[in-house]
Design a protein around this motif. Structure first.
Motif, short mmCIF file in Angstrom:
data_model
loop_
_atom_site.label_atom_id
_atom_site.label_comp_id
_atom_site.label_asym_id
_atom_site.label_seq_id
_atom_site.Cartn_x
_atom_site.Cartn_y
_atom_site.Cartn_z
N ARG A 191 -9.05 11.22 -66.60
CA ARG A 191 -8.67 11.86 -65.33
C ARG A 191 -8.39 13.34 -65.57
O ARG A 191 -8.79 14.19 -64.79
CB ARG A 191 -7.45 11.14 -64.75
CG ARG A 191 -6.94 11.72 -63.43
CD ARG A 191 -7.95 11.66 -62.29
NE ARG A 191 -8.36 10.31 -61.93
CZ ARG A 191 -7.69 9.48 -61.13
NH1 ARG A 191 -6.58 9.88 -60.59
NH2 ARG A 191 -8.14 8.27 -60.87
N GLU A 192 -7.69 13.64 -66.66
CA GLU A 192 -7.44 15.06 -66.97
C GLU A 192 -8.74 15.83 -67.13
O GLU A 192 -8.83 17.01 -66.77
CB GLU A 192 -6.61 15.19 -68.25
CG GLU A 192 -5.14 14.83 -68.06
CD GLU A 192 -4.29 15.13 -69.30
OE1 GLU A 192 -3.07 14.97 -69.20
OE2 GLU A 192 -4.85 15.50 -70.36
N ALA A 193 -9.73 15.15 -67.69
CA ALA A 193 -11.01 15.81 -67.93
C ALA A 193 -11.90 15.79 -66.69
O ALA A 193 -13.01 16.32 -66.71
CB ALA A 193 -11.73 15.12 -69.10
N GLY A 194 -11.41 15.17 -65.62
CA GLY A 194 -12.19 15.12 -64.38
C GLY A 194 -13.36 14.15 -64.45
O GLY A 194 -14.40 14.36 -63.84
N ILE A 195 -13.17 13.06 -65.19
CA ILE A 195 -14.23 12.05 -65.34
C ILE A 195 -13.76 10.75 -64.66
O ILE A 195 -12.64 10.31 -64.89
CB ILE A 195 -14.51 11.76 -66.84
CG1 ILE A 195 -14.92 13.05 -67.58
CG2 ILE A 195 -15.58 10.69 -66.99
CD1 ILE A 195 -15.07 12.87 -69.09
N CYS A 196 -14.63 10.15 -63.84
CA CYS A 196 -14.30 8.84 -63.25
C CYS A 196 -14.25 7.79 -64.35
O CYS A 196 -15.12 7.78 -65.24
CB CYS A 196 -15.37 8.41 -62.25
SG CYS A 196 -15.49 9.47 -60.82
N TYR A 197 -13.27 6.91 -64.28
CA TYR A 197 -13.08 5.93 -65.36
C TYR A 197 -12.77 4.56 -64.76
O TYR A 197 -11.91 4.45 -63.87
CB TYR A 197 -11.91 6.38 -66.23
CG TYR A 197 -11.55 5.49 -67.39
CD1 TYR A 197 -11.93 5.83 -68.69
CD2 TYR A 197 -10.83 4.31 -67.21
CE1 TYR A 197 -11.59 5.02 -69.77
CE2 TYR A 197 -10.49 3.49 -68.29
CZ TYR A 197 -10.87 3.86 -69.57
OH TYR A 197 -10.54 3.06 -70.65
N ALA A 198 -13.48 3.56 -65.21
CA ALA A 198 -13.15 2.18 -64.81
C ALA A 198 -13.05 1.31 -66.05
O ALA A 198 -13.82 1.50 -67.00
CB ALA A 198 -14.22 1.62 -63.88
#
Ligand code: HPA
Length: 264
Positions: A191-198
């Motif tokens: 999230r800090e890196a601005g990447i969607c994560y599931a």
């Protein structure tokens, strides 16, 4: 072609297999070196990273989470599907089932857990796991006829030991459904890196005191091996269903700009 999507393989998931034209990328990040395999799947460039190393030599508390996420960021990744073996605290979430985790409780202790090293940044974490990617996973699991849950609360422990009965009882009282050792800080750094994560949590066992008898790493590994094929189909279906160019609020996580990854 840029690499928009990455798979982080947890315990039992060490090899992308299905990718073609595979090449290895070694990237030196400000947090140390990281290794990733890049290949293509039906016209999409996909990165695969083995969280514990290709030979499962790195235990959960020593994984270089910052290096791994910084490496994926450097490749231009926008979406991460991460697998995670978990114990269950919830009788409705049974071994063999998948849970598309939507919340976490953080009980880790000594891990570097942020890219923020200067300035004051308080990141919104109301919904840590990308709702868009979770929806895609649920759609894919439905298509494949898998048994799954659309949400669940993941309790992340420091490990590497399993939990005591009393800890599991406490985690349940606090609202936890699953227990594992890796999702935090991985999801936070993404999230800090601005990447969607599931996270695709695969229930391998009932947690300590809920299962009969002692827990072993071997039973976790065996259960993952038994379900490896299904898990692979799920990830690949989700990748086909994903529009790599989609926009999502996760991409602008820390206000206007993502937290700067790296010190340079
Ligand atoms: N506890 C912690 N981590 C785990 C478990 C567990 O019971 N099962 C798989 N990963």
């Amino acid at each position: 072609m840029s690499v928009k999507t990455a798979i982080i393989g947890g315990t039992g998931v060490y090899d992308p297999q299905i990718l073609s034209g595979v090449r290895e990328e070694r990237i030196t990040t400000p947090y140390g070196p990281a290794k990733v395999v890049v290949g293509s799947y039906r016209g999409r460039e996909i990165a695969f990273m083995a969280r514990h190393g290709a030979d499962h030599s790195v235990p959960p508390h020593l994984v270089n989470y910052r290096g791994n996420i910084a490496c994926l960021k450097e490749l231009g990744v926008k979406n991460i599907f991460a697998t995670a073996a978990v114990g269950s605290l919830n009788k409705d979430m049974k071994p063999g089932q998948y849970v598309f985790v939507d919340q976490f409780l953080d009980f880790t202790k000594g891990r570097p857990s942020t890219f923020v090293e200067e300035g004051v940044v308080h990141l919104d974490m109301t919904e840590p796991y990308c709702p868009g990617l979770r929806g895609i996973l649920a759609g894919a699991a439905e298509k494949l006829g898998l048994e799954f849950h659309r949400g669940g609360t993941y309790v992340c422990t420091e490990g590497p030991r399993f939990e005591t009965m009393a800890e599991i009882k406490m985690f349940r009282q606090l609202g936890g459904d699953l227990v594992g050792m890796t999702s935090v800080p991985e999801v936070v750094l993404a999230r800090e890196a601005g990447i969607c994560y599931a996270a695709i949590a695969m229930v391998t066992n009932f947690a300590a005191g809920i299962s009969a008898g002692k827990l072993s790493h071997q039973e976790v590994v065996d259960m993952m091996a038994e379900n490896a094929e299904k898990l692979r189909s799920l990830i690949m279906q989700a990748i086909l269903d994903l529009d790599g160019d989609r926009h999502c609020s996760c991409h602008l996580a820390a206000g206007e700009e993502p937290v700067r990854v790296g010190r340079g």
